[in-house]
Design a protein around this motif. Structure first.
Motif, mmCIF file in Angstrom:
data_model
loop_
_atom_site.group_PDB
_atom_site.id
_atom_site.type_symbol
_atom_site.label_atom_id
_atom_site.label_comp_id
_atom_site.label_asym_id
_atom_site.label_seq_id
_atom_site.Cartn_x
_atom_site.Cartn_y
_atom_site.Cartn_z
ATOM 1 N N THR A 224 0.825 -1.209 0.000
ATOM 2 C CA THR A 224 0.000 0.000 0.000
ATOM 3 C C THR A 224 0.857 1.255 0.000
ATOM 4 O OG1 THR A 224 -0.128 -0.003 2.400
ATOM 5 C CG2 THR A 224 -1.912 -1.076 1.212
ATOM 6 N N LYS A 225 2.096 1.134 0.463
ATOM 7 C CA LYS A 225 2.947 2.322 0.490
ATOM 8 C C LYS A 225 3.661 2.569 -0.825
ATOM 9 C CE LYS A 225 4.079 1.542 5.341
ATOM 10 N NZ LYS A 225 3.045 2.177 6.112
ATOM 11 N N MET A 226 3.565 1.599 -1.753
ATOM 12 C CA MET A 226 4.243 1.770 -3.030
ATOM 13 C C MET A 226 3.291 2.456 -4.006
ATOM 14 S SD MET A 226 5.805 -2.031 -2.971
ATOM 15 C CE MET A 226 6.214 -2.234 -4.650
ATOM 16 N N PRO A 227 3.808 3.278 -4.918
ATOM 17 C CA PRO A 227 2.909 3.829 -5.937
ATOM 18 C C PRO A 227 2.424 2.710 -6.857
ATOM 19 C CG PRO A 227 5.184 4.433 -6.377
ATOM 20 C CD PRO A 227 5.174 3.771 -5.058
ATOM 21 N N LEU A 228 1.246 2.878 -7.444
ATOM 22 C CA LEU A 228 0.624 1.858 -8.304
ATOM 23 C C LEU A 228 0.361 0.571 -7.520
ATOM 24 C CD1 LEU A 228 2.445 1.894 -11.769
ATOM 25 C CD2 LEU A 228 0.214 2.800 -11.226
ATOM 26 N N SER A 229 -0.162 0.700 -6.298
ATOM 27 C CA SER A 229 -0.351 -0.488 -5.458
ATOM 28 C C SER A 229 -1.166 -1.608 -6.078
ATOM 29 C CB SER A 229 -1.018 -0.123 -4.130
ATOM 30 O OG SER A 229 -0.663 1.115 -3.693
ATOM 31 N N PRO A 230 -2.283 -1.328 -6.774
ATOM 32 C CA PRO A 230 -3.050 -2.470 -7.278
ATOM 33 C C PRO A 230 -2.218 -3.366 -8.193
ATOM 34 C CG PRO A 230 -4.383 -0.513 -7.396
ATOM 35 C CD PRO A 230 -3.017 -0.066 -7.022
ATOM 36 N N LEU A 231 -1.335 -2.754 -9.008
ATOM 37 C CA LEU A 231 -0.514 -3.564 -9.916
ATOM 38 C C LEU A 231 0.369 -4.513 -9.126
ATOM 39 C CD1 LEU A 231 0.795 -4.137 -12.694
ATOM 40 C CD2 LEU A 231 2.394 -2.313 -12.196
ATOM 41 N N TRP A 232 1.039 -3.996 -8.078
ATOM 42 C CA TRP A 232 1.955 -4.849 -7.320
ATOM 43 C C TRP A 232 1.187 -5.920 -6.565
ATOM 44 C CZ3 TRP A 232 6.161 -4.064 -9.560
ATOM 45 C CH2 TRP A 232 6.524 -2.789 -9.994
ATOM 46 N N SER A 233 0.003 -5.542 -6.095
ATOM 47 C CA SER A 233 -0.791 -6.516 -5.382
ATOM 48 C C SER A 233 -1.201 -7.665 -6.298
ATOM 49 C CB SER A 233 -2.030 -5.815 -4.807
ATOM 50 O OG SER A 233 -2.795 -6.696 -4.076
ATOM 51 N N VAL A 234 -1.659 -7.308 -7.518
ATOM 52 C CA VAL A 234 -2.083 -8.346 -8.459
ATOM 53 C C VAL A 234 -0.898 -9.260 -8.777
ATOM 54 C CG1 VAL A 234 -2.760 -8.731 -10.848
ATOM 55 C CG2 VAL A 234 -3.976 -7.074 -9.491
ATOM 56 N N LEU A 235 0.260 -8.673 -9.052
ATOM 57 C CA LEU A 235 1.433 -9.485 -9.391
ATOM 58 C C LEU A 235 1.823 -10.409 -8.238
ATOM 59 C CD1 LEU A 235 3.879 -7.084 -11.245
ATOM 60 C CD2 LEU A 235 2.760 -9.106 -12.149
ATOM 61 N N PHE A 236 1.824 -9.856 -7.032
ATOM 62 C CA PHE A 236 2.248 -10.646 -5.885
ATOM 63 C C PHE A 236 1.331 -11.841 -5.673
ATOM 64 C CE2 PHE A 236 4.249 -11.670 -2.076
ATOM 65 C CZ PHE A 236 3.344 -11.770 -1.046
ATOM 66 N N PHE A 237 0.009 -11.593 -5.767
ATOM 67 C CA PHE A 237 -0.889 -12.700 -5.483
ATOM 68 C C PHE A 237 -0.977 -13.695 -6.630
ATOM 69 C CE2 PHE A 237 -1.886 -11.815 -1.322
ATOM 70 C CZ PHE A 237 -2.054 -10.459 -1.156
ATOM 71 N N ILE A 238 -0.710 -13.253 -7.841
ATOM 72 C CA ILE A 238 -0.605 -14.225 -8.928
ATOM 73 C C ILE A 238 0.599 -15.127 -8.691
ATOM 74 C CG2 ILE A 238 0.137 -14.408 -11.332
ATOM 75 C CD1 ILE A 238 -1.814 -12.529 -12.186
ATOM 76 N N MET A 239 1.696 -14.527 -8.211
ATOM 77 C CA MET A 239 2.887 -15.339 -7.953
ATOM 78 C C MET A 239 2.597 -16.378 -6.872
ATOM 79 S SD MET A 239 6.571 -14.215 -6.492
ATOM 80 C CE MET A 239 6.070 -13.972 -4.816
ATOM 81 N N LEU A 240 1.966 -15.948 -5.766
ATOM 82 C CA LEU A 240 1.653 -16.897 -4.700
ATOM 83 C C LEU A 240 0.710 -17.978 -5.205
ATOM 84 C CD1 LEU A 240 1.110 -14.800 -1.456
ATOM 85 C CD2 LEU A 240 3.129 -16.003 -2.217
ATOM 86 N N PHE A 241 -0.246 -17.570 -6.050
ATOM 87 C CA PHE A 241 -1.204 -18.539 -6.582
ATOM 88 C C PHE A 241 -0.491 -19.599 -7.413
ATOM 89 C CE2 PHE A 241 -5.048 -20.223 -8.082
ATOM 90 C CZ PHE A 241 -4.962 -20.381 -9.445
ATOM 91 N N CYS A 242 0.434 -19.160 -8.282
ATOM 92 C CA CYS A 242 1.151 -20.129 -9.117
ATOM 93 C C CYS A 242 2.016 -21.047 -8.271
ATOM 94 C CB CYS A 242 2.032 -19.402 -10.133
ATOM 95 S SG CYS A 242 1.084 -18.666 -11.446
ATOM 96 N N LEU A 243 2.697 -20.472 -7.273
ATOM 97 C CA LEU A 243 3.537 -21.299 -6.407
ATOM 98 C C LEU A 243 2.699 -22.375 -5.716
ATOM 99 C CD1 LEU A 243 5.768 -18.598 -4.685
ATOM 100 C CD2 LEU A 243 6.552 -20.442 -6.144
#
Lengths: 648, 220
Positions: free
Chosen positions: A409-428
């Motif tokens: 939430t503290k990073m700019p463009l938070s939704p993008l990073w959130s989507v990427l992070f949870f896609i990564m966890l999902f694939c793992l």
């Protein structure tokens, strides 16, 4: 003098196809066993199975809490002496006997079928709760498509005068996780009812898994092209992003700063051994299954070494990435803390802005303290320590869903990073689930639980449906406590027992000499002294040591769970609560039954043999031997002929 | 008597200052201009104070719907370098009477956004001590965004399952058709050891005419 201990094992020749048969099967490509389309699929599937959520959220925590860079030493030593030999063993035995885990152990010795059954039970129990974690990841993924992210800010109360008190006292990320996601009840006794949004997420998680597993490795083999490679892409993106954030280098320094004193602590070695073991997904039976679909002359030795190296590299890489982001978050928190203090001082003493900065904060505070100490003490200034923020070392779901989401939430463009992070966890998570489902499905086929006429789609569908329904336990209000319980007991001790039995079974029951000959046949050379020493003594001893330590610590210590209780005094710190007494029965089911299946199945078979001896007309027991099958077919034809001759 | 009159004259300004300083109807205001604007920060001077007094007068005008409030009705004191001060509002009809705190608070709350934007500040950087900021209304969506994404994922899963099941079904139908056409050709294959070729013919092996007692032929 060679130590030759071999337990008697009659009938082994009949149960296991010999080298000529294997060669013929290989050349004529006969047999109805599925096969990998290419080597890449096999490697990606195994890498996906081994590399899972533990690499991302368990290893960094262990690394940081056990002396940083110094933790690499026990980790790498135990990787070489425990992880790689066990991995090679599972690959080799699967490739040789060409069956799933139950089939392999039944072929080695019918009394060892318990090892296969235990593997199946553990795979089943782990599948139940592991897919719930994937459901949680999917829930966060669904919620990432909005700006601002829902966990950025506390929701306001009814009259819009302030925030909801539970959120105010803790934090927006805590509130979103414990209240809006889990709707956690106060104790494990209160079920809290099914949370409908989590039920939907659970259904979607099992749905995606079913689509990927519907035809076994035919479909998972295609899915792993995405699920095994995407995490590395995302990790690299996060690394680049993370390194540009303020404070990331502090995080990495904190992670890797070695503290060699930790090496003297036995807990460090124990945790390293356990992490190597669980990180490789050994003893689940999935790896044996996957390698049985290989060609007979596949170089399993090379595969084992390559996959181990990839696994270790991924752990270290993921730890680096995670700690750049954690360093950023800790620095942000530290800056907020100092700014808050500065503001308080400015407001109290009405000093102009810019008079106190982070650099002169200490001296200004000191001078103010000498002039007006009573005012200073009444202000209750917070102590800001960067190291304490860095070592708010969280692991597991806390890291992913609380700490990391806050950093995002503290990073700019938070939704993008959130989507990427949870896609990564999902694939793992999903690629690990493929191995778990394989470890459940193939033994059930070997045990002939399903009629042979049923199509694969139906069998995998039934398993996914049953697991989804049982998994509804974990989406209740108290679901998270059940998840922690399953994680602690179902996926720990039984695996150690199974792995130890596997080593003893292959080396001493199947026979290390026979195994060496098999390897000469399969890969062309005898495994060298390293493999001999580790298979025969070193790895079993390490497994035994870890098992004894784990067992003794688990049995002796008080078990409790940590609960989210807004009414407790220490809120928002999680409250330690003791388990109710009926939990011990559940723990016995989770840990005891798979472990006891190993000797239990042997005892059951022995009793059945004894009873059968008394009744010789009892039906001849089915064996898996190839020559026996040929014999039986000839017999059937003979009886058909004679019957027909009789009736004509 | 002259001394008494002189005393009164000199005392009155002191008395006049009292409404601002020790009045309980006053509000402390704090501005953090440098924090909000950084390099673009403007300097706090008399003109800015003039602007502040006029915005508060504006707020009072809007709240009471009386056009009588003026700059003179807003008294300011305790000006510090922090950029913080105390202000009170006097009634336009009677300079000595102060507007009660609650009314001033309401006026400020209703017009806080306008006051903030006049100074390019926010609720955090323009503080009225004692007046909590009205929190913005939470964003409400007609359909929750997560339901939309969930719908997309579940739709994809359903399509995938149906497609795979249908492809399996059509494969089976094609295989059955082929098997029916080929069954006449299979009969001539000699059955060997049963191991290597046992996979070819399905569960029951390859039909070998040589070994069968076929009742297509005439019974004896």
């Amino acid at each position: 003098m060679k130590l030759k201990l071999k337990l008697p094992n009659p009938g082994l020749e009949d149960r296991v196809p010999n080298h000529d048969v294997l060669e013929r099967l290989e050349v004529e490509e006969a047999g109805d066993r599925p096969k990998w389309d290419n080597k890449a699929q096999y490697m990606l599937t195994c890498v996906g199975f081994c590399v899972g959520l533990g690499n991302v959220w368990r290893f960094p925590y262990l690394c940081q809490s056990h002396g940083g860079g110094a933790f690499m030493i026990p980790f790498l030593i135990l990787l070489v002496f425990e992880g790689i030999p066990l991995l090679h063993l599972e690959f080799a035995i699967g490739q040789r006997i060409r069956k799933g885990s139950v089939g392999v152990w039944r072929s080695i010795n019918p009394y060892m079928i318990g090892v296969g059954i235990a593997s199946m039970l553990v795979s089943f129990l782990v599948s139940l709760y592991y897919n719930t974690i994937i459901a949680l990841v999917m829930w966060y993924f669904f919620n990432s498509f909005q700006d601002p992210l829902p966990w950025t800010q506390c929701p306001v109360n009814e009259n819009r005068t302030g925030f909801i008190s539970e959120c105010e006292r803790s934090s927006p990320v805590d509130y979103f996780w414990y209240r809006e996601t889990l709707n956690a009840s106060k104790t494990i006794d209160e079920t809290g009812g099914l949370q409908w949004w989590m039920v939907l997420s659970l259904i979607s998680a099992w749905g995606v898994l079913y689509v990927s597993c519907i035809r076994g490795i035919e479909t998972t083999g295609k899915a792993v092209y995405v699920t095994s490679t995407l995490p590395y892409v995302v990790l690299t993106i996060f690394l680049i992003r993370g390194l540009t954030l303020k404070g990331s280098i502090d995080g990495i320094k904190f992670l890797f700063t070695p503290d060699l004193n930790e090496l003297a602590n036995p807990n460090t070695w124990l945790d390293a051994g356990a992490q190597v073991f669980y990180s490789f997904s050994l003893a689940f039976g999935g790896l044996i299954s996957f390698s049985s679909y290989n060609s007979v002359h596949n170089n399993c030795e090379q595969d084992a070494v390559i996959i181990s190296i990839i696994n270790a590299f991924t752990s270290i890489y993921a730890a680096t990435v995670i700690y750049t982001i954690i360093g950023f978050r800790a620095t942000e928190r530290f800056d907020d803390c100092v700014s808050g203090n500065i503001l308080t001082l400015l407001n109290t003493f009405d000093l102009p802005e810019g008079n106190i900065t982070e650099s002169n904060y200490e001296e200004v505070l000191h001078s103010l303290n000498t002039t007006s100490p009573d005012i200073i003490s009444s202000l209750a200034l917070k102590t800001c320590d960067l190291n304490s923020y860095l070592s708010e070392g969280v692991e597991g779901t806390g890291l992913a869903f609380i700490v990391f989401t806050e950093a995002i939430t503290k990073m700019p463009l938070s939704p993008l990073w959130s989507v990427l992070f949870f896609i990564m966890l999902f694939c793992l998570g999903l690629s690990s689930m493929f191995g778990n489902i394989e470890g459940v499905l193939v033994p059930l086929q070997d045990l002939k639980v399903f009629p042979k006429s049923w199509p694969k789609e139906l069998m995998s569908g039934i398993i996914c449906l049953v697991c989804c329904l049982i998994g509804l336990i974990f989406v209740q209000g108290s679901g998270n406590y059940w998840l922690a319980l399953f994680d602690t007991f179902a996926g720990s001790i039984p695996l150690l027992v199974i792995a130890f039995s596997e080593m003893i079974g292959v080396v001493y029951v199947y026979g290390i000499d026979r195994f060496n000959e098999d390897l000469i046949f399969m890969i062309g050379h005898k495994p060298n002294i390293f493999w001999q020493a580790t298979w025969r003594f070193i790895s079993p001893l390490i497994m035994l040591a870890i098992f004894i330590f784990y067992f003794s610590t688990t049995v002796t210590k008080e078990i409790f769970y940590i609960a989210w209780d807004p009414d407790s005094e220490n809120f928002p710190t999680l409250e330690k609560k003791p388990y109710p007494s009926w939990i011990y029965l559940i723990i016995f089911f989770l840990a005891g039954i798979p472990s006891l299946a190993v000797p239990g199945a042997a005892a059951f078979r022995a009793i059945r043999e004894y009873c059968c001896k008394k009744h010789p007309n009892a039906s001849v027991k089915e064996t898996d031997s190839v020559s026996y099958k040929v014999h039986m077919q000839d017999e059937e034809l003979k009886t058909q002929k004679s019957d027909k001759a009789f009736y004509t | 008597m002259l001394a008494g009159v002189l005393l009164l004259i000199f005392l009155s300004p002191l008395v006049a200052q009292d409404p601002c300083k020790d009045s309980k109807d006053g509000f402390k205001v704090r501005l953090s201009i440098k924090t909000a604007l950084g390099n673009d920060a403007y300097e706090w001077n008399e003109s800015e104070m003039f602007l502040f007094r006029s915005t508060v007068a504006y707020a009072m005008r809007k709240q009471t719907n009386q056009d009588t409030y003026n700059i003179e009705n807003i008294l300011v004191c305790n000006d510090t370098q922090r950029v913080s001060f105390v202000f009170v509002v006097t009634s336009p009809d009677n300079q000595a009477q102060l507007i009660p705190k609650a009314q001033v608070e309401q006026a400020v709350r209703q017009n806080k956004r306008r006051i903030n934007s006049a100074f390019l500040l926010s609720d955090m950087t323009l503080e009225f001590v004692g007046i909590p900021p009205t929190l913005s209304a939470p964003i409400t969506y007609k359909t929750q965004p997560w339901l939309i994404v969930f719908g997309v994922v579940i739709g994809g899963v359903a399509v995938g399952i149906v497609a795979l099941l249908m492809s399996t079904a059509s494969k089976k139908r094609r295989a059955k058709g082929k098997a029916a056409g080929l069954s006449e050709e299979d009969e001539g294959i000699v059955k060997e050891n049963g191991t290597a070729l046992s996979g070819l013919g399905g569960n029951h092996g390859v039909y070998n005419q040589a070994f069968s007692n076929d009742d297509r032929f005439t019974q004896l």
